[in-house]
Design an enzyme around this catalytic site. Structure first.
Site, PDB file in Angstrom:
ATOM      1  N   HIS A 110      -1.887  -1.501 -11.455  1.00  0.00           N
ATOM      2  CA  HIS A 110      -0.788  -1.313 -10.499  1.00  0.00           C
ATOM      3  C   HIS A 110       0.029  -0.089 -10.912  1.00  0.00           C
ATOM      4  CE1 HIS A 110      -0.719  -5.476  -8.656  1.00  0.00           C
ATOM      5  NE2 HIS A 110      -1.344  -5.771  -9.782  1.00  0.00           N
ATOM      6  N   HIS A 123      -7.876  -3.936 -11.789  1.00  0.00           N
ATOM      7  CA  HIS A 123      -7.023  -2.979 -11.064  1.00  0.00           C
ATOM      8  C   HIS A 123      -5.770  -2.693 -11.879  1.00  0.00           C
ATOM      9  CE1 HIS A 123      -6.073  -7.095  -9.794  1.00  0.00           C
ATOM     10  NE2 HIS A 123      -4.818  -6.699  -9.705  1.00  0.00           N
TER      11      HIS A 123
HETATM   12  P1  5GP Z   1      -2.844  -9.016  -9.156  1.00  0.00           P
HETATM   13  O1  5GP Z   1      -1.858 -10.112  -8.836  1.00  0.00           O
HETATM   14  O2  5GP Z   1      -4.266  -9.553  -9.208  1.00  0.00           O
HETATM   15  O3  5GP Z   1      -2.497  -8.205 -10.360  1.00  0.00           O
HETATM   16  O4  5GP Z   1      -2.753  -8.012  -7.949  1.00  0.00           O
HETATM   17  C1  5GP Z   1      -3.529  -8.103  -6.794  1.00  0.00           C
HETATM   18  C2  5GP Z   1      -2.861  -7.246  -5.740  1.00  0.00           C
HETATM   19  O5  5GP Z   1      -3.788  -7.017  -4.717  1.00  0.00           O
HETATM   20  C3  5GP Z   1      -1.640  -7.905  -5.099  1.00  0.00           C
HETATM   21  O6  5GP Z   1      -0.495  -7.099  -5.353  1.00  0.00           O
HETATM   22  C4  5GP Z   1      -1.996  -7.940  -3.618  1.00  0.00           C
HETATM   23  O7  5GP Z   1      -0.916  -7.597  -2.790  1.00  0.00           O
HETATM   24  C5  5GP Z   1      -3.102  -6.931  -3.504  1.00  0.00           C
HETATM   25  N1  5GP Z   1      -4.070  -7.208  -2.469  1.00  0.00           N
HETATM   26  C6  5GP Z   1      -4.721  -8.379  -2.249  1.00  0.00           C
HETATM   27  N2  5GP Z   1      -5.594  -8.253  -1.233  1.00  0.00           N
HETATM   28  C7  5GP Z   1      -5.495  -6.963  -0.797  1.00  0.00           C
HETATM   29  C8  5GP Z   1      -6.153  -6.239   0.240  1.00  0.00           C
HETATM   30  O8  5GP Z   1      -7.016  -6.726   0.976  1.00  0.00           O
HETATM   31  N3  5GP Z   1      -5.796  -4.931   0.392  1.00  0.00           N
HETATM   32  C9  5GP Z   1      -4.859  -4.335  -0.417  1.00  0.00           C
HETATM   33  N4  5GP Z   1      -4.572  -3.055  -0.176  1.00  0.00           N
HETATM   34  N5  5GP Z   1      -4.220  -5.005  -1.385  1.00  0.00           N
HETATM   35  C10 5GP Z   1      -4.536  -6.303  -1.586  1.00  0.00           C
END
Ligand code: 5GP
Ligand code: ZN
Length: 137
Positions: A101, A99
């Site tokens: 951001h 993903h």
């Molecule tokens: P990472 O830390 O892996 O780069 O980012 C994962 C992101 O996914 C986090 O910012 C977290 O808030 C978001 N996230 C986790 N679970 C969900 C979900 O079920 N729905 C949405 N919309 N965001 C999620």
């Protein structure tokens, strides 16, 4: 992938606040909203992270990023956008489905702080490191 939360969002098994969708990519609001409009852009196909993707799949994902980022910036009246991608736990990855951001930026106190530690450049060390890392075409 059956136990992946973002695959479940892509499949519509878990609700999300969609910002953009086409056959390859889905963009939806991050639950945490580090800044207003904080959005995740994900490929519909499952990849653990960017390190697992080839050029074509990464191109397809990133090709959508500018227009989604512009939409967020324009609609929210943001002053800028940070585009961040975390790969593996050490880099802050918590959901293991690629993903990107998109974080609209409003000012220095809008909730996001990214600090690059400033230090004196060591030019010989940089040259050596670049030589070691050099990949060619
Ligand atoms: P990472 O830390 O892996 O780069 O980012 C994962 C992101 O996914 C986090 O910012 C977290 O808030 C978001 N996230 C986790 N679970 C969900 C979900 O079920 N729905 C949405 N919309 N965001 C999620
Ligand atoms: Zn997945």
């Amino acid at each position: 992938m059956s136990d992946c939360i973002f695959c479940k969002i892509v499949a519509g098994e878990i609700p999300s606040s969609k910002v953009y969708e086409d056959d390859q990519v889905l963009a939806f609001l991050d639950l945490t909203q580090v800044t207003k409009g904080h959005t995740l852009v994900v490929p519909k196909a499952h990849y653990r992270n960017m390190l697992e993707m080839d050029g074509d799949s990464a191109s397809s994902l990133f090709a959508r990023v500018p227009k989604i980022a512009r939409q967020l910036k324009n609609k929210l009246g943001a002053a800028g956008v940070n585009i961040i991608n975390n790969n593996e736990e050490a880099a802050g990855q918590t959901v293991f489905h690629t993903h990107v951001h998109l974080l609209p930026r409003f000012d220095q106190n809008d909730g996001l702080k990214i600090d690059f530690v400033a230090n004196e450049p060591d030019f010989p060390a940089l040259a050596q490191l670049a030589q070691d890392l050099y990949l060619g075409e």
